[in-house]
Scaffold this motif. Structure first.
Motif, PDB file in Angstrom:
ATOM      1  N   LEU A 123     -18.325  47.869  22.335  1.00  0.00           N
ATOM      2  CA  LEU A 123     -17.994  46.860  23.341  1.00  0.00           C
ATOM      3  C   LEU A 123     -18.366  45.495  22.774  1.00  0.00           C
ATOM      4  CD1 LEU A 123     -17.109  46.563  26.403  1.00  0.00           C
ATOM      5  CD2 LEU A 123     -19.554  46.348  26.888  1.00  0.00           C
ATOM      6  N   SER A 124     -17.385  44.606  22.634  1.00  0.00           N
ATOM      7  CA  SER A 124     -17.674  43.326  21.977  1.00  0.00           C
ATOM      8  C   SER A 124     -16.755  42.226  22.493  1.00  0.00           C
ATOM      9  CB  SER A 124     -17.496  43.464  20.457  1.00  0.00           C
ATOM     10  OG  SER A 124     -17.716  42.228  19.813  1.00  0.00           O
ATOM     11  N   SER A 125     -17.310  41.025  22.536  1.00  0.00           N
ATOM     12  CA  SER A 125     -16.508  39.844  22.868  1.00  0.00           C
ATOM     13  C   SER A 125     -16.107  39.091  21.599  1.00  0.00           C
ATOM     14  CB  SER A 125     -17.317  38.898  23.769  1.00  0.00           C
ATOM     15  OG  SER A 125     -18.465  38.432  23.085  1.00  0.00           O
ATOM     16  N   MET A 126     -16.450  39.667  20.446  1.00  0.00           N
ATOM     17  CA  MET A 126     -16.202  38.999  19.167  1.00  0.00           C
ATOM     18  C   MET A 126     -14.706  38.863  18.875  1.00  0.00           C
ATOM     19  SD  MET A 126     -17.261  40.289  15.333  1.00  0.00           S
ATOM     20  CE  MET A 126     -19.019  40.287  15.698  1.00  0.00           C
ATOM     21  N   GLU A 127     -14.284  37.658  18.519  1.00  0.00           N
ATOM     22  CA  GLU A 127     -12.917  37.479  18.051  1.00  0.00           C
ATOM     23  C   GLU A 127     -12.790  38.117  16.667  1.00  0.00           C
ATOM     24  OE1 GLU A 127     -11.616  33.447  18.102  1.00  0.00           O
ATOM     25  OE2 GLU A 127     -12.325  33.090  20.169  1.00  0.00           O
ATOM     26  N   LYS A 128     -11.662  38.707  16.400  1.00  0.00           N
ATOM     27  CA  LYS A 128     -11.375  39.332  15.094  1.00  0.00           C
ATOM     28  C   LYS A 128     -12.352  40.463  14.784  1.00  0.00           C
ATOM     29  CE  LYS A 128      -9.430  35.040  13.250  1.00  0.00           C
ATOM     30  NZ  LYS A 128      -9.493  34.024  12.171  1.00  0.00           N
ATOM     31  N   ARG A 144     -10.553  47.788  10.000  1.00  0.00           N
ATOM     32  CA  ARG A 144      -9.323  48.480  10.396  1.00  0.00           C
ATOM     33  C   ARG A 144      -9.075  48.305  11.885  1.00  0.00           C
ATOM     34  NH1 ARG A 144     -10.525  54.239  11.885  1.00  0.00           N
ATOM     35  NH2 ARG A 144     -12.766  54.560  11.559  1.00  0.00           N
ATOM     36  N   ARG A 145      -7.820  48.533  12.250  1.00  0.00           N
ATOM     37  CA  ARG A 145      -7.435  48.380  13.648  1.00  0.00           C
ATOM     38  C   ARG A 145      -7.973  49.541  14.470  1.00  0.00           C
ATOM     39  NH1 ARG A 145      -3.594  44.690  14.829  1.00  0.00           N
ATOM     40  NH2 ARG A 145      -2.946  45.845  16.680  1.00  0.00           N
ATOM     41  N   ALA A 146      -8.341  49.237  15.692  1.00  0.00           N
ATOM     42  CA  ALA A 146      -8.840  50.282  16.584  1.00  0.00           C
ATOM     43  C   ALA A 146      -7.710  51.227  16.964  1.00  0.00           C
ATOM     44  CB  ALA A 146      -9.436  49.652  17.837  1.00  0.00           C
ATOM     45  N   THR A 147      -8.064  52.501  17.195  1.00  0.00           N
ATOM     46  CA  THR A 147      -7.081  53.467  17.688  1.00  0.00           C
ATOM     47  C   THR A 147      -6.581  53.037  19.055  1.00  0.00           C
ATOM     48  OG1 THR A 147      -8.452  55.162  16.618  1.00  0.00           O
ATOM     49  CG2 THR A 147      -6.656  55.924  18.039  1.00  0.00           C
ATOM     50  N   LYS A 148      -7.511  52.482  19.833  1.00  0.00           N
ATOM     51  CA  LYS A 148      -7.181  52.056  21.189  1.00  0.00           C
ATOM     52  C   LYS A 148      -8.167  50.976  21.594  1.00  0.00           C
ATOM     53  CE  LYS A 148      -6.003  54.091  25.690  1.00  0.00           C
ATOM     54  NZ  LYS A 148      -5.984  55.342  26.490  1.00  0.00           N
ATOM     55  N   LYS A 149      -7.737  50.066  22.478  1.00  0.00           N
ATOM     56  CA  LYS A 149      -8.615  49.023  23.017  1.00  0.00           C
ATOM     57  C   LYS A 149      -8.502  49.028  24.530  1.00  0.00           C
ATOM     58  CE  LYS A 149      -6.728  45.707  20.574  1.00  0.00           C
ATOM     59  NZ  LYS A 149      -6.447  44.372  19.981  1.00  0.00           N
ATOM     60  N   ARG A 150      -9.588  48.633  25.170  1.00  0.00           N
ATOM     61  CA  ARG A 150      -9.575  48.548  26.635  1.00  0.00           C
ATOM     62  C   ARG A 150     -10.336  47.299  27.054  1.00  0.00           C
ATOM     63  NH1 ARG A 150     -10.182  53.625  30.647  1.00  0.00           N
ATOM     64  NH2 ARG A 150     -10.336  52.536  32.656  1.00  0.00           N
ATOM     65  N   PHE A 162     -15.098  43.941  31.556  1.00  0.00           N
ATOM     66  CA  PHE A 162     -15.964  42.793  31.812  1.00  0.00           C
ATOM     67  C   PHE A 162     -17.419  43.240  31.806  1.00  0.00           C
ATOM     68  CE2 PHE A 162     -11.967  41.106  33.218  1.00  0.00           C
ATOM     69  CZ  PHE A 162     -12.061  39.744  32.960  1.00  0.00           C
ATOM     70  N   ASN A 163     -18.210  42.610  30.937  1.00  0.00           N
ATOM     71  CA  ASN A 163     -19.650  42.812  30.939  1.00  0.00           C
ATOM     72  C   ASN A 163     -20.243  41.650  31.736  1.00  0.00           C
ATOM     73  OD1 ASN A 163     -22.327  43.332  30.492  1.00  0.00           O
ATOM     74  ND2 ASN A 163     -22.254  43.043  28.271  1.00  0.00           N
ATOM     75  N   GLY A 164     -20.439  41.877  33.043  1.00  0.00           N
ATOM     76  CA  GLY A 164     -20.770  40.766  33.920  1.00  0.00           C
ATOM     77  C   GLY A 164     -19.548  39.862  34.010  1.00  0.00           C
ATOM     78  N   PHE A 165     -19.728  38.588  33.640  1.00  0.00           N
ATOM     79  CA  PHE A 165     -18.602  37.658  33.659  1.00  0.00           C
ATOM     80  C   PHE A 165     -17.997  37.464  32.269  1.00  0.00           C
ATOM     81  CE2 PHE A 165     -21.163  36.374  37.379  1.00  0.00           C
ATOM     82  CZ  PHE A 165     -20.180  36.503  38.358  1.00  0.00           C
ATOM     83  N   ILE A 166     -18.485  38.202  31.293  1.00  0.00           N
ATOM     84  CA  ILE A 166     -17.996  38.065  29.917  1.00  0.00           C
ATOM     85  C   ILE A 166     -16.850  39.035  29.687  1.00  0.00           C
ATOM     86  CG2 ILE A 166     -18.608  38.203  27.479  1.00  0.00           C
ATOM     87  CD1 ILE A 166     -21.532  37.743  28.292  1.00  0.00           C
ATOM     88  N   GLN A 167     -15.706  38.495  29.289  1.00  0.00           N
ATOM     89  CA  GLN A 167     -14.570  39.361  28.977  1.00  0.00           C
ATOM     90  C   GLN A 167     -14.768  39.970  27.601  1.00  0.00           C
ATOM     91  OE1 GLN A 167     -10.584  37.957  29.982  1.00  0.00           O
ATOM     92  NE2 GLN A 167      -9.802  38.832  28.079  1.00  0.00           N
ATOM     93  N   THR A 168     -14.646  41.280  27.522  1.00  0.00           N
ATOM     94  CA  THR A 168     -14.864  41.988  26.262  1.00  0.00           C
ATOM     95  C   THR A 168     -13.707  42.954  26.007  1.00  0.00           C
ATOM     96  OG1 THR A 168     -16.051  43.832  27.288  1.00  0.00           O
ATOM     97  CG2 THR A 168     -17.372  41.928  26.623  1.00  0.00           C
ATOM     98  N   GLU A 169     -13.697  43.499  24.816  1.00  0.00           N
ATOM     99  CA  GLU A 169     -12.796  44.606  24.484  1.00  0.00           C
ATOM    100  C   GLU A 169     -13.675  45.803  24.117  1.00  0.00           C
ATOM    101  OE1 GLU A 169      -9.542  44.873  24.533  1.00  0.00           O
ATOM    102  OE2 GLU A 169      -8.750  42.814  24.559  1.00  0.00           O
ATOM    103  N   PHE A 170     -13.227  46.983  24.537  1.00  0.00           N
ATOM    104  CA  PHE A 170     -13.911  48.213  24.144  1.00  0.00           C
ATOM    105  C   PHE A 170     -13.078  48.828  23.027  1.00  0.00           C
ATOM    106  CE2 PHE A 170     -15.530  52.657  25.373  1.00  0.00           C
ATOM    107  CZ  PHE A 170     -16.714  52.471  24.681  1.00  0.00           C
ATOM    108  N   TYR A 171     -13.539  48.653  21.771  1.00  0.00           N
ATOM    109  CA  TYR A 171     -12.802  49.101  20.595  1.00  0.00           C
ATOM    110  C   TYR A 171     -13.092  50.579  20.349  1.00  0.00           C
ATOM    111  CZ  TYR A 171     -12.119  44.118  19.795  1.00  0.00           C
ATOM    112  OH  TYR A 171     -11.767  42.795  19.941  1.00  0.00           O
ATOM    113  N   GLN A 172     -12.021  51.364  20.245  1.00  0.00           N
ATOM    114  CA  GLN A 172     -12.165  52.815  20.112  1.00  0.00           C
ATOM    115  C   GLN A 172     -11.568  53.273  18.787  1.00  0.00           C
ATOM    116  OE1 GLN A 172     -10.776  54.696  23.883  1.00  0.00           O
ATOM    117  NE2 GLN A 172     -10.694  52.589  24.663  1.00  0.00           N
ATOM    118  N   TYR A 173     -12.407  53.862  17.946  1.00  0.00           N
ATOM    119  CA  TYR A 173     -11.978  54.411  16.662  1.00  0.00           C
ATOM    120  C   TYR A 173     -12.184  55.921  16.716  1.00  0.00           C
ATOM    121  CZ  TYR A 173     -12.152  49.556  15.050  1.00  0.00           C
ATOM    122  OH  TYR A 173     -11.939  48.206  14.882  1.00  0.00           O
TER     123      TYR A 173
END
Length: 378
Positions: free
Chosen positions: A338-343, A350-356, A359-370
């Protein structure tokens, strides 16, 4: 017992998981943004509070109606059979919110709803003068969205993320409900090794252990509705007994939490003891690049630091790069970050198999799934 209109609230992006939890309890659902609607009796209220890991609260919908004037809000609130919910001595604070509605003054809406309930209760209980409000607490909320007023009663009290085991925490703790959601999304099961390399106060690992042994998240806490006269103690006792019977304390777990900070390892260990996992979760002070394992088919879930201080961003980018290189040596392991990091993917390699999006509180994040490769054993 009475059938109630109920709603389990959730953070954005987690509605489908909460809906699945409610369905698993045996109730049909209807989902909208942040809300999972279902119907059930008093036992359903107790079971939902006891078992929902990802929901924030369970509420009763007392009524909903269109209200564009204060008179409409007053009369239609008064028409709700409040005496079926609130005893004559009930304490009932009223909270409110209004979005895109003609009735935009929240304090006025709260005051009008409060007055309408008082009038209804005085009439129903044949009271003159003030209500003393010295009894059980019923938290009322009036929420007006696009001129539709929904009035609810909170059955949970303290938010459901408060499991009762977190004695200490770090600077940016992950909510227990979100931590449980990450474990659910990974489809981890207790027959697979589990590692959180950024464990902090241990929340993700502890939630995984609770899921692994099927421990009800609400077992060691209390709920506001336990004090209500029409929610019998017998129901709560039976629901807690059910939770005890369904717990699988003999389930073996291979769960490890690591962190570079020895203070956080101590905090996580203390939290695990409070949760009942004193000897079941392994805690180690370790840098991510020192990770090594001979196990196959493992799951790594983590919430890396977000790097908001000067100089931290580059360090964390390097750490993510190291993680990507390291996990190439363990192709059967699945990695979820789970990260808000760009790039993030660029740094991971490598690209994640899937992303979701979450929100971690008010921080928008992506859940990177490999997703890992299937091992010959699997």
């Amino acid at each position: 017992m009475t059938t109630h209109r109920l709603v389990a609230t959730s953070a954005m992006g987690l509605e489908s998981i909460v809906a699945d939890e409610v369905k698993a309890l045996g109730y049909e659902t209807k989902t909208e943004n942040g809300k999972i609607h279902f119907e059930g009796d008093e036992r359903a209220i107790a079971r939902a509070n006891m078992w929902l890991r990802v929901s924030d609260r369970v509420k009763i919908i007392a009524g909903d109606f269109k209200a564009t004037t204060f008179d409409q809000l007053f009369e239609q609130t008064k028409a709700i059979p409040w005496e079926q919910y609130l005893p004559v001595d009930a304490a009932f604070p009223v909270q409110g919110k209004s979005v895109k509605s003609k009735l935009f003054s929240v304090p006025d809406c709260q005051a009008i709803v409060k007055k309408a309930i008082v009038e209804r209760l005085k009439l129903a209980h044949k009271r003159i003068g003030f209500l003393d409000e010295t009894g059980a607490t019923f938290k009322i909320e009036v929420s007006i969205l696009k001129d539709i007023a929904t009035i609810t009663i909170d059955t949970s009290g303290v938010g459901l993320h408060k499991r009762g085991y977190r004695l200490g925490q770090g600077e940016a703790p992950l909510k227990e409900t979100l931590a449980a959601a990450l474990v659910y999304i990974s489809k981890w099961n207790p027959n697979r090794p589990f590692v959180d390399p950024f464990c902090g106060s241990g929340t993700i690992a502890i939630e995984a252990a609770m899921i692994g042994q099927n421990l009800a998240p609400g077992y060691n806490r209390e709920f506001l509705s336990e004090d209500w006269p029409w929610m019998s103690k017998k129901i709560w006792d039976e629901v807690r007994l059910e939770a005890e019977d369904l717990a699988n304390y003999d389930q073996h777990l291979d769960i490890t939490g690591t962190d570079i900070d020895p203070r956080m390892i101590e905090v996580a260990s203390n939290n695990a003891v409070e949760a009942g996992f004193a000897d079941l979760i392994h805690w180690k002070q370790r840098q991510l690049r020192d990770f090594t394992t001979t196990s196959l088919d493992g799951v790594m879930i983590g919430n890396p630091p977000y790097g908001e201080r000067i100089g931290e961003k580059e360090e964390i980018e390097q750490m993510v790069q190291d993680m990507g290189s390291m996990m190439e040596k363990h192709p059967t392991w699945s990695v979820y970050m789970l990260s808000s990091m760009e790039k993030f993917e660029e740094h991971y390699g490598r690209r994640a198999t899937k992303k979701r999006k979450l929100f971690n509180g008010f921080i928008q994040t992506e859940f990177y799934q490999y997703w890992g490769q299937k091992s010959p054993r699997a």
